[in-house]
Design a protein around this motif. Structure first.
Motif, PDB file in Angstrom:
ATOM      1  N   UNK A  89      37.257  36.306  55.890  1.00 48.27           N
ATOM      2  CA  UNK A  89      38.766  35.981  55.973  1.00 48.27           C
ATOM      3  C   UNK A  89      39.073  34.690  55.682  1.00 48.27           C
ATOM      4  N   UNK A  90      38.115  33.799  56.074  1.00 49.50           N
ATOM      5  CA  UNK A  90      38.465  32.332  55.536  1.00 49.50           C
ATOM      6  C   UNK A  90      38.161  31.886  54.423  1.00 49.50           C
ATOM      7  N   UNK A  91      37.122  32.513  53.859  1.00 53.42           N
ATOM      8  CA  UNK A  91      36.706  32.348  52.492  1.00 53.42           C
ATOM      9  C   UNK A  91      37.764  32.894  51.341  1.00 53.42           C
ATOM     10  N   UNK A  92      38.643  33.626  51.756  1.00 56.93           N
ATOM     11  CA  UNK A  92      39.864  34.384  51.483  1.00 56.93           C
ATOM     12  C   UNK A  92      40.896  33.240  51.210  1.00 56.93           C
ATOM     13  N   UNK A  93      40.844  32.203  51.974  1.00 56.46           N
ATOM     14  CA  UNK A  93      41.819  31.177  51.621  1.00 56.46           C
ATOM     15  C   UNK A  93      41.263  30.308  50.553  1.00 56.46           C
ATOM     16  N   UNK A  94      40.178  30.385  50.029  1.00 50.17           N
ATOM     17  CA  UNK A  94      39.672  29.832  48.682  1.00 50.17           C
ATOM     18  C   UNK A  94      40.541  30.454  47.591  1.00 50.17           C
ATOM     19  N   UNK A  95      40.672  31.603  47.637  1.00 49.42           N
ATOM     20  CA  UNK A  95      41.770  32.191  46.816  1.00 49.42           C
ATOM     21  C   UNK A  95      43.349  31.841  46.690  1.00 49.42           C
ATOM     22  N   UNK A  96      43.856  31.594  47.847  1.00 47.84           N
ATOM     23  CA  UNK A  96      44.978  31.052  48.352  1.00 47.84           C
ATOM     24  C   UNK A  96      45.186  29.234  47.573  1.00 47.84           C
ATOM     25  N   UNK A  97      44.075  28.848  47.819  1.00 46.25           N
ATOM     26  CA  UNK A  97      43.855  27.405  47.363  1.00 46.25           C
ATOM     27  C   UNK A  97      44.066  27.301  45.850  1.00 46.25           C
ATOM     28  N   UNK A  98      43.592  28.319  45.145  1.00 49.45           N
ATOM     29  CA  UNK A  98      43.721  28.460  43.779  1.00 49.45           C
ATOM     30  C   UNK A  98      45.015  28.293  43.328  1.00 49.45           C
ATOM     31  N   UNK A  99      45.586  29.454  44.029  1.00 48.04           N
ATOM     32  CA  UNK A  99      47.166  29.610  43.619  1.00 48.04           C
ATOM     33  C   UNK A  99      47.884  28.400  43.693  1.00 48.04           C
ATOM     34  N   UNK A 100      47.596  27.769  44.993  1.00 56.20           N
ATOM     35  CA  UNK A 100      48.585  26.271  45.293  1.00 56.20           C
ATOM     36  C   UNK A 100      47.896  25.303  44.184  1.00 56.20           C
ATOM     37  N   UNK A 101      46.916  25.179  44.143  1.00 57.86           N
ATOM     38  CA  UNK A 101      46.548  24.113  43.026  1.00 57.86           C
ATOM     39  C   UNK A 101      46.618  24.343  41.416  1.00 57.86           C
ATOM     40  N   UNK A 102      47.024  25.688  41.108  1.00 58.25           N
ATOM     41  CA  UNK A 102      47.558  25.927  39.721  1.00 58.25           C
ATOM     42  C   UNK A 102      48.839  25.128  39.530  1.00 58.25           C
ATOM     43  N   UNK A 103      49.422  25.215  40.704  1.00 61.99           N
ATOM     44  CA  UNK A 103      50.867  24.543  40.527  1.00 61.99           C
ATOM     45  C   UNK A 103      50.946  22.942  40.172  1.00 61.99           C
ATOM     46  N   UNK A 104      49.779  22.275  40.324  1.00 62.33           N
ATOM     47  CA  UNK A 104      49.617  21.034  39.998  1.00 62.33           C
ATOM     48  C   UNK A 104      48.972  20.867  38.240  1.00 62.33           C
ATOM     49  N   UNK A 105      48.766  21.761  37.784  1.00 56.98           N
ATOM     50  CA  UNK A 105      48.249  21.805  36.427  1.00 56.98           C
ATOM     51  C   UNK A 105      49.161  21.437  35.602  1.00 56.98           C
ATOM     52  N   UNK A 106      49.241  20.439  34.687  1.00 59.16           N
ATOM     53  CA  UNK A 106      50.192  20.241  33.642  1.00 59.16           C
ATOM     54  C   UNK A 106      50.310  21.440  32.625  1.00 59.16           C
ATOM     55  N   UNK A 107      51.602  21.430  32.324  1.00 54.19           N
ATOM     56  CA  UNK A 107      51.552  22.801  31.205  1.00 54.19           C
ATOM     57  C   UNK A 107      50.981  22.471  29.886  1.00 54.19           C
ATOM     58  N   UNK A 145      41.944  36.118  47.043  1.00 55.73           N
ATOM     59  CA  UNK A 145      42.758  36.220  48.304  1.00 55.73           C
ATOM     60  C   UNK A 145      42.985  37.373  48.997  1.00 55.73           C
ATOM     61  N   UNK A 146      43.623  38.344  48.304  1.00 58.64           N
ATOM     62  CA  UNK A 146      44.026  39.731  48.488  1.00 58.64           C
ATOM     63  C   UNK A 146      42.766  40.695  49.038  1.00 58.64           C
ATOM     64  N   UNK A 147      41.607  40.466  47.816  1.00 59.87           N
ATOM     65  CA  UNK A 147      40.712  41.091  47.991  1.00 59.87           C
ATOM     66  C   UNK A 147      39.735  41.095  49.115  1.00 59.87           C
ATOM     67  N   UNK A 148      39.551  39.548  49.353  1.00 61.08           N
ATOM     68  CA  UNK A 148      38.479  39.067  50.612  1.00 61.08           C
ATOM     69  C   UNK A 148      39.422  39.483  51.691  1.00 61.08           C
ATOM     70  N   UNK A 149      40.774  39.482  51.938  1.00 65.15           N
ATOM     71  CA  UNK A 149      41.431  39.733  53.148  1.00 65.15           C
ATOM     72  C   UNK A 149      41.249  41.325  53.330  1.00 65.15           C
ATOM     73  N   UNK A 150      41.626  42.195  52.409  1.00 64.50           N
ATOM     74  CA  UNK A 150      41.441  43.457  52.636  1.00 64.50           C
ATOM     75  C   UNK A 150      40.175  43.758  53.126  1.00 64.50           C
ATOM     76  N   UNK A 151      39.070  43.580  52.459  1.00 61.97           N
ATOM     77  CA  UNK A 151      37.573  43.557  53.001  1.00 61.97           C
ATOM     78  C   UNK A 151      37.600  43.242  54.731  1.00 61.97           C
ATOM     79  N   UNK A 152      38.198  41.994  54.781  1.00 60.61           N
ATOM     80  CA  UNK A 152      38.190  41.598  56.241  1.00 60.61           C
ATOM     81  C   UNK A 152      38.936  42.368  57.128  1.00 60.61           C
ATOM     82  N   UNK A 153      40.232  42.572  56.695  1.00 65.83           N
ATOM     83  CA  UNK A 153      41.209  43.443  57.750  1.00 65.83           C
ATOM     84  C   UNK A 153      40.769  44.825  57.943  1.00 65.83           C
TER      85      UNK A 153
END
Length: 167
Positions: A146-164, A65-73
């Protein structure tokens, strides 16, 4: 896999058309990305053993997320190179970790889990790069990255649904 193929197909074009480096140096972003991804794959097992899969997946998503956003901004050579290095480090271990988790699935057979993950991954691998081109034509390469950066953010969100138990 969508982020990986985006970088394979579009990083050189991004450096030429958005960062405005000479055509002879347009591959420097791809090279920086590939070196970072290679280093990340070599050290990935040690990092997973130390921090766990969930933590590394979370950090991978943040780096993408941060890498693609940095390159886009900031479409200048140094920030874009830094962003591409971050993306390389971010994507380095995602696919191996997800395959490992699928192989250890307790809700379905490992073969079915691996086939499902592979199908979804390759679908993203095939469909996202043309989507990048479509968005680039409509709004520009910076917006598409910038839109593809959202895939990185999606990974972060989906990780919270992983059972321990999958750590």
């Amino acid at each position: 896999m969508a982020c990986e193929n985006t970088m394979y197909d579009w990083s050189g074009i991004y450096f030429e058309k958005a960062v405005f480096v000479p055509k002879a140096k347009a591959t420097q972003g791809f090279v920086a990305y590939m070196i970072a991804m290679t280093v990340g794959r070599f050290v990935g097992d040690a990092v997973v053993n130390r921090f766990g899969i969930k933590a590394l997946l979370r950090y991978s998503g943040i780096f993408i997320f941060c890498g693609l956003l940095l390159a886009a901004l900031f479409p200048y050579p140094i920030p874009a190179l830094t962003g591409f290095v971050m993306v390389g480090l971010g994507v380095a271990c995602v696919v191996p970790m997800v395959f490992q988790m699928a192989g250890r699935s307790t809700t379905m057979s490992s073969g079915t889990a691996l086939a499902s993950i592979s199908s979804i991954g390759y679908l993203g691998f095939l469909l996202v790069p043309p989507f990048i081109g479509f968005i680039a034509q409509v709004a520009g390469l910076r917006w598409s990255f910038g839109l593809i950066a959202l895939l990185g953010a999606l990974i972060v969100v989906l990780v919270y649904n992983i059972k321990d138990d999958n750590q």
